[in-house]
Design a protein around this motif. Structure first.
Motif, PDB file in Angstrom:
ATOM      1  N   PRO A 263       0.792  -1.238   0.000  1.00 28.99           N
ATOM      2  CA  PRO A 263       0.000   0.000   0.000  1.00 28.99           C
ATOM      3  C   PRO A 263       0.823   1.287   0.000  1.00 28.99           C
ATOM      4  O   PRO A 263       0.251   2.373   0.036  1.00 28.99           O
ATOM      5  N   ARG A 264       2.141   1.179  -0.032  1.00 29.00           N
ATOM      6  CA  ARG A 264       2.970   2.380   0.067  1.00 29.00           C
ATOM      7  C   ARG A 264       3.518   2.816  -1.293  1.00 29.00           C
ATOM      8  O   ARG A 264       3.691   4.004  -1.557  1.00 29.00           O
ATOM      9  N   THR A 265       3.820   1.835  -2.137  1.00 28.86           N
ATOM     10  CA  THR A 265       4.354   2.116  -3.469  1.00 28.86           C
ATOM     11  C   THR A 265       3.540   1.355  -4.506  1.00 28.86           C
ATOM     12  O   THR A 265       2.723   0.497  -4.173  1.00 28.86           O
ATOM     13  N   CYS A 266       3.802   1.647  -5.761  1.00 23.12           N
ATOM     14  CA  CYS A 266       3.147   0.940  -6.865  1.00 23.12           C
ATOM     15  C   CYS A 266       3.984   1.153  -8.113  1.00 23.12           C
ATOM     16  O   CYS A 266       5.005   1.854  -8.081  1.00 23.12           O
ATOM     17  N   SER A 267       3.570   0.568  -9.230  1.00 26.30           N
ATOM     18  CA  SER A 267       4.311   0.756 -10.467  1.00 26.30           C
ATOM     19  C   SER A 267       4.235   2.209 -10.917  1.00 26.30           C
ATOM     20  O   SER A 267       3.291   2.936 -10.581  1.00 26.30           O
ATOM     21  N   ARG A 268       5.188   2.617 -11.700  1.00 18.80           N
ATOM     22  CA  ARG A 268       5.228   3.996 -12.190  1.00 18.80           C
ATOM     23  C   ARG A 268       4.008   4.319 -13.052  1.00 18.80           C
ATOM     24  O   ARG A 268       3.627   5.492 -13.195  1.00 18.80           O
ATOM     25  N   ASP A 269       3.406   3.272 -13.661  1.00 20.35           N
ATOM     26  CA  ASP A 269       2.251   3.497 -14.544  1.00 20.35           C
ATOM     27  C   ASP A 269       0.977   2.879 -13.976  1.00 20.35           C
ATOM     28  O   ASP A 269       0.129   2.380 -14.705  1.00 20.35           O
TER      29      ASP A 269
END
Length: 704
Positions: free
Chosen positions: A223-229
């Protein structure tokens, strides 16, 4: 019965296609065949390669092994805890503490059942016959009999959500670069079912199979990061941080002068950080989100994506606006790691952290990534991004509602705002009061905070301490973990660390640590996929591992230099010692299960004296069912030689046992050792000392 059984549907589809598989050369490791595959077409080579009709092989596993344990009154699409009362006639352990008595297997689906089925020397997406060679949910069902043999009662799955290929690491990209939180990775779909089942159907079938065998399933959420797209960009571009595309080559974590390396940010360091010229230069690279950067072009991009959903929104933003999402980097100041090019941070607050506002002079500064803005457990703003928080809080419930998962690990949960963590944990337990949570907490001191937050256990630092047996750190970890307020992974390796078999001590260390871990006070045995095969090349090099670790295999091995987190990787399922660790795990898990109530109650534990502090001996004593003054067969001793290189004669002082148990006999018998036949009788001397010889890393389990 409730929902349609996806497992039975899968079995019927495979059986219907049986003739397609006749005469096809399809190889699997013989270790996958723990259900006595009976087809006349099967043919096993001496090197552990078994040729099968794939449709028969997987359908027979379901029909003849898994479904024989199925009860028609149970809905296995629900979490196992919801069926405990029906199966056992009693309610489950409240609050997810069932995990205390579990044996956990960590699994990356796409890797754990990867196999070169056509034996052409390459791990292709699809074999010459059109079969998937990377792992799938369907193929993973065939591993369940082996896992059951090894005593596994819970699976912890590395991310299974749809991940991105843009700015990907390695051949496949990281499963942690999540593109859609609410969609499964289509690469885990098996072509054997064609259009008759979706990847969601196949995951449901997999979970059903696990639940029928009393194996719980836990997932990993990020829940803190995700893919750039990430797909959320299309509807909520301001939930992300943006930089000018031309600045990417110069973008990275700033170097803050006068502060040491790898330092956790604090309020005291904020003045130094914001006065740094490197930080000021970094802040200038950020820009506003696409909807504010150019509203007209943004609406055009949204229209293009609506007309053609296959278009990548970030590709269009980069092409038409010249801006992109900012790559993530470590939240520690002056961390030497390079930026994480494949992921970005989610914007959890819509304003600057309260403690940092006095240092931000430019009122027009666009939202930015800095060590404080991403360390949200320490630095919060006044404007939580409530709409985003609601989305993040619904990830686990989505997998509960649709697949009946039993637990989860929250990636980097310790770095999230406490209010958000509580929000993420609240709904799953409203749906299933027995839902279990693993805290990504590697420091013992964090156990109390994790317990207070509602976590059931922590990961801990066994991956660091257990390999350092020469420094006696394995002793400290095994003995001291009983003082933690919640259980810890009893593990010498995890998915991010070096492999235990690659450490000094090799296979002896794997056997010794794994056996001790099954009887460690306050420990939950944790098997990282590949440990049972003595894998030496890590899946990732994130923790206690150098970049050289990726070159552990022989240079002629086709997986030399590859990391399973990012590349096509096949575990060495047919190595010559492939049956050794599964056999050991089978034996010790049966002992743990027989005395489960004893080993999961710290009141029953007592350390056994081994004489001089420099002794390599480790000795764990367990009083069966807490009965201190009873008949003779009331104690279990787990004794080990933690010297992985040398044979040792070791002494154990058991006079304290004699004083606690008046009726204790001076005889004891061996329950299990990989080096000796069981039921071997040992005798204590007049002073209740026990002297035994141990091979390097040998563990003996003894009953009195």
């Amino acid at each position: 019965m409730g929902k349609e059984s996806k497992l039975i549907k899968l079995m019927n589809i495979l059986k219907k296609k049986s003739k397609i598989g006749e005469g096809i050369s399809y190889a699997v490791p013989d270790l996958w065949n723990c259900f006595d595959y009976s087809s006349k077409e099967s043919n096993c080579r001496e090197d552990g390669v078994l040729f099968v009709n794939p449709y028969d092989f997987y359908s027979e596993c379901i029909e003849k092994y898994i479904l024989k344990s199925r009860k028609s009154s149970i809905d296995y699409s629900k979490s196992l805890s919801k069926n405990v009362a029906t199966v056992n006639g009693s309610v489950g352990v409240i609050g997810g503490d069932w995990i205390k008595s579990s044996i956990i297997y960590s699994m990356q689906i796409r890797t754990s059942t990867s196999w070169d089925h056509d034996l052409d020397g390459y791990l292709s997406d699809y074999s010459a016959n059109g079969f998937k060679e990377t792992g799938t949910f369907v193929k993973s069902i065939a591993l369940l009999p082996l896992l059951k043999k090894m005593g596994i009662t819970a699976l912890y799955l590395l991310p299974i959500s749809q991940h991105s290929y843009k700015y990907k690491k390695g051949e496949l990209g990281s499963p942690y670069a999540v593109k859609d939180f609410f969609a499964l990775d289509e690469e885990l779909k098996d072509p054997m079912t064609g259009d008759e089942m979706t990847v969601e159907d196949e995951f449901s079938a997999f979970i059903e199979g696990c639940h029928i065998l009393d194996i719980r399933v836990m997932i990993d959420i990020i829940p803190r990061t995700c893919s750039r797209d990430n797909n959320l960009i299309l509807t909520h571009p301001y939930w992300f941080y943006w930089i000018n595309l031309e600045e990417v080559s110069e973008y990275g974590p700033p170097r803050v002068e006068s502060i040491g390396q790898n330092v956790k940010p604090s309020e005291e360091l904020l003045p130094l950080m914001y006065q740094s010229e490197n930080v000021k230069s970094l802040l200038k690279k950020f820009t506003v989100s696409p909807d504010k950067y150019d509203a007209v072009k943004w609406r055009e991009i949204q229209t293009m994506c609506a007309v053609n959903p296959r278009l990548n929104v970030l590709d269009l933003i980069e092409e038409y606006m010249g801006i992109t999402t900012a790559p993530a980097f470590s939240d520690c100041i002056n961390d030497p790691q390079a930026p994480w090019e494949d992921v970005t941070y989610l914007r959890l607050y819509l304003d600057t952290p309260t403690a940092s506002k006095r240092y931000m002079k430019d009122i027009n500064q666009p939202p930015y990534i800095l060590n404080d803005t991403i360390k949200c457990n320490l630095f919060q703003g006044n404007e939580p991004n409530e709409a985003l928080w609601s989305v993040l809080a619904d990830i686990i419930p989505y997998y509960q509602r649709n697949f009946g998962i039993d637990g989860a690990r929250i990636d980097m949960g310790h770095a999230l705002p406490q209010d958000l963590v509580e929000m993420i944990m609240r709904m799953p337990r409203a749906i299933d009061k027995d839902f279990s949570f693993i805290a990504e907490e590697l420091v013992d001191l964090g156990a109390a905070a994790a317990k207070k937050m509602g976590y059931n256990m922590i990961i801990g630092d066994g991956f660091y301490k257990e390999p350092r047996w020469q420094e006696h750190k394995i002793h400290g970890f095994i003995y001291d973990s009983r003082n933690l307020v919640c259980p810890v992974f009893a593990a010498g390796e995890i998915a991010d660390s070096s492999r235990l078999a690659a450490r000094y001590g090799g296979k002896n260390l794997v056997k010794c640590a794994t056996m001790l871990n099954h009887f460690m006070p306050n420990g939950i045995p944790f098997i990282n996929s590949g440990l049972e095969l003595y894998e030496t090349q890590p899946m990732n090099t994130g923790l206690d591992a150098t970049s050289e670790e990726r070159y552990r295999l022989d240079i002629n091995d086709k997986y030399y230099g590859k990391l399973a987190f990012f590349d096509k990787y096949q575990l060495h399922w047919n190595n010559k010692d492939r049956w050794e660790m599964p056999g050991i795990l089978s034996n010790i898990s049966k002992i743990r299960e027989e005395y489960k109530d004893t080993f999961t109650n710290l009141d029953n534990f007592f350390p056994v004296s081994c004489g001089d502090w420099s002794s390599p001996a480790i000795a764990l004593g367990w009083i069966i069912n807490g009965k201190r003054r009873c008949q003779r067969d009331n104690l279990i001793l787990v004794l080990a030689n933690a010297d992985m290189s040398n044979y040792r004669d070791l002494y154990f002082d058991l006079d304290g046992i004699r004083r606690e148990s008046y009726n204790a006999s001076r005889e004891a018998y061996l329950l299990y050792s990989p080096n000796e036949l069981s039921r071997y009788i040992y005798e204590f001397d007049d002073r209740w000392n026990l002297k035994l010889g141990f091979g390097p890393g040998e563990v003996k389990i003894i009953k009195m």
